[in-house]
Design a protein around this motif. Structure first.
Motif, mmCIF file in Angstrom:
data_model
loop_
_atom_site.group_PDB
_atom_site.id
_atom_site.type_symbol
_atom_site.label_atom_id
_atom_site.label_comp_id
_atom_site.label_asym_id
_atom_site.label_seq_id
_atom_site.Cartn_x
_atom_site.Cartn_y
_atom_site.Cartn_z
ATOM 1 N N SER A 30 55.971 -58.357 92.255
ATOM 2 C CA SER A 30 55.480 -56.935 92.698
ATOM 3 C C SER A 30 53.843 -57.056 92.312
ATOM 4 O O SER A 30 53.281 -56.533 93.091
ATOM 5 C CB SER A 30 56.380 -55.966 92.203
ATOM 6 O OG SER A 30 56.145 -55.842 90.933
ATOM 7 N N VAL A 31 53.663 -57.537 90.971
ATOM 8 C CA VAL A 31 52.102 -57.602 90.718
ATOM 9 C C VAL A 31 51.509 -58.590 91.410
ATOM 10 O O VAL A 31 50.306 -58.047 91.809
ATOM 11 C CB VAL A 31 51.933 -57.937 89.196
ATOM 12 C CG1 VAL A 31 50.685 -58.065 88.827
ATOM 13 C CG2 VAL A 31 53.024 -57.085 88.256
ATOM 14 N N LEU A 32 51.781 -59.473 92.042
ATOM 15 C CA LEU A 32 51.293 -60.311 92.928
ATOM 16 C C LEU A 32 51.047 -59.619 93.926
ATOM 17 O O LEU A 32 49.965 -59.828 94.929
ATOM 18 C CB LEU A 32 51.675 -61.648 92.922
ATOM 19 C CG LEU A 32 51.061 -62.762 93.669
ATOM 20 C CD1 LEU A 32 49.677 -62.955 93.604
ATOM 21 C CD2 LEU A 32 52.107 -64.268 93.756
ATOM 22 N N ARG A 33 51.996 -59.115 94.676
ATOM 23 C CA ARG A 33 51.982 -58.427 95.945
ATOM 24 C C ARG A 33 50.903 -57.365 95.856
ATOM 25 O O ARG A 33 50.112 -56.971 96.954
ATOM 26 C CB ARG A 33 53.441 -57.850 96.213
ATOM 27 C CG ARG A 33 54.371 -58.653 96.556
ATOM 28 C CD ARG A 33 55.854 -58.105 97.097
ATOM 29 N NE ARG A 33 56.764 -59.019 97.352
ATOM 30 C CZ ARG A 33 57.897 -59.218 96.454
ATOM 31 N NH1 ARG A 33 57.984 -58.248 95.458
ATOM 32 N NH2 ARG A 33 58.697 -60.050 96.698
ATOM 33 N N GLY A 34 50.754 -56.515 95.008
ATOM 34 C CA GLY A 34 49.684 -55.805 94.939
ATOM 35 C C GLY A 34 48.302 -56.163 94.909
ATOM 36 O O GLY A 34 47.533 -55.669 95.414
ATOM 37 N N TRP A 35 48.187 -57.408 94.245
ATOM 38 C CA TRP A 35 46.866 -57.927 94.182
ATOM 39 C C TRP A 35 46.592 -58.531 95.562
ATOM 40 O O TRP A 35 45.337 -58.456 96.135
ATOM 41 C CB TRP A 35 46.908 -59.067 93.331
ATOM 42 C CG TRP A 35 47.188 -59.189 91.828
ATOM 43 C CD1 TRP A 35 46.917 -58.020 91.277
ATOM 44 C CD2 TRP A 35 47.348 -59.953 90.991
ATOM 45 N NE1 TRP A 35 46.995 -58.007 89.835
ATOM 46 C CE2 TRP A 35 47.426 -59.248 89.649
ATOM 47 C CE3 TRP A 35 47.503 -61.516 91.103
ATOM 48 C CZ2 TRP A 35 47.625 -59.887 88.504
ATOM 49 C CZ3 TRP A 35 47.921 -62.091 89.993
ATOM 50 C CH2 TRP A 35 47.937 -61.468 88.603
ATOM 51 N N ILE A 36 47.753 -59.059 96.297
ATOM 52 C CA ILE A 36 47.296 -59.424 97.887
ATOM 53 C C ILE A 36 46.902 -58.180 98.576
ATOM 54 O O ILE A 36 46.114 -58.279 99.376
ATOM 55 C CB ILE A 36 48.722 -60.103 98.271
ATOM 56 C CG1 ILE A 36 48.880 -61.435 97.676
ATOM 57 C CG2 ILE A 36 48.712 -60.344 99.820
ATOM 58 C CD1 ILE A 36 50.373 -62.132 97.849
ATOM 59 N N LYS A 37 47.641 -57.156 98.386
ATOM 60 C CA LYS A 37 47.244 -55.847 99.279
ATOM 61 C C LYS A 37 45.810 -55.389 99.211
ATOM 62 O O LYS A 37 45.189 -55.170 100.146
ATOM 63 C CB LYS A 37 48.371 -54.808 98.820
ATOM 64 C CG LYS A 37 48.015 -53.525 99.807
ATOM 65 C CD LYS A 37 48.882 -52.421 99.256
ATOM 66 C CE LYS A 37 48.733 -51.150 100.227
ATOM 67 N NZ LYS A 37 49.848 -50.178 99.934
ATOM 68 N N LYS A 38 45.409 -55.671 97.730
ATOM 69 C CA LYS A 38 44.047 -55.247 97.405
ATOM 70 C C LYS A 38 43.200 -56.118 98.272
ATOM 71 O O LYS A 38 42.360 -55.693 98.753
ATOM 72 C CB LYS A 38 43.721 -55.240 95.930
ATOM 73 C CG LYS A 38 44.473 -54.098 95.190
ATOM 74 C CD LYS A 38 43.841 -54.273 93.738
ATOM 75 C CE LYS A 38 44.449 -53.215 93.051
ATOM 76 N NZ LYS A 38 44.383 -53.323 91.460
#
Length: 225
Positions: free
Chosen positions: A94-102
């Motif tokens: 989920s941390v990586l998903r947050g980076w991708i979203k940014k």
């Protein structure tokens, strides 16, 4: 899937059932936990033992370069998000998903600070509505507790605790219970109706944000395939 939080010991007991010829899909149905989450638990347990199953209230240090490298590997189509998270030892997919979203929103990715300053640890009083908004933003950004703390000028620990409470009990769990029962009892039927409508609106807003995020991730996965 349920938003219940499991302790390290509970996760371990669930993982033991994998050795008893249960599949991850069997355990998904039994415990209402997504099968991919169970696989993540297994990976962390295999790597770090019981300590790997514990929820941390601190954050790992990630450089901007590492974040960008992980994102590029995801977008290359060669690896899944979970594979990249494991490859770079990122605490959670989920941390990586947050980076991708940014990254997809053209927002700047910064180094994750390892140390805490006074401004990071100092909390402040907040309203119920503020706490809900902070939690929803934090979840939308892949549980980036520090960014939420910086954005709303609250402490990392406050954000972490609010997210845990929300996952266990929803909006109601974020209420300050001190003296609230008496105040709620004084609400008129019209005020109670308005309060309920606000809850529905917030939930709809949260669901819309989650759906948009999932669609973006599905698009990335399609490109990968």
């Amino acid at each position: 899937m349920s938003k219940r939080s499991y302790s390290a010991e509970e996760k371990y007991e669930i993982l033991k059932e994998l050795d008893e010829h249960y599949s991850t899909y069997d355990l998904e149905s039994k415990y209402n936990v997504h099968h991919s989450t169970i696989l993540d638990w297994k990976h962390k347990y295999d790597q770090y033992g019981l300590e790997g199953l514990k929820e941390s209230s601190t954050w790992k240090k990630y450089s901007k370069e590492l974040k960008l490298a992980a994102i590029r590997d995801c977008l290359s189509g060669k690896y899944s998000i979970r594979e990249v998270a494991r490859l770079y030892e990122i605490s959670d997919a989920s941390v990586l998903r947050g980076w991708i979203k940014k990254y997809n929103s053209h927002r700047d990715l910064k180094d994750t600070s390892k140390g805490r300053t006074n401004s990071m640890t100092k909390g402040r009083k907040t309203t119920w509505e503020e706490r809900i908004q902070i939690v929803l933003d934090c979840l939308e950004n892949g549980k980036d507790y520090q960014e939420a703390a910086n954005t709303y000028n609250v402490s990392y620990q406050q954000v972490y605790q609010w997210v845990r409470k929300y996952e266990d009990g929803g909006d109601e769990a974020l209420k300050d219970r001190r003296g609230n029962k008496k105040e709620e009892a004084k609400l008129t039927p019209e005020e109670k109706f308005k309060l309920q409508m606000k809850k529905v609106e917030r939930e709809n807003e949260r669901l819309r944000a989650e759906n948009l995020f999932l669609k973006k991730l599905e698009e990335i996965e399609r490109r990968r395939n």
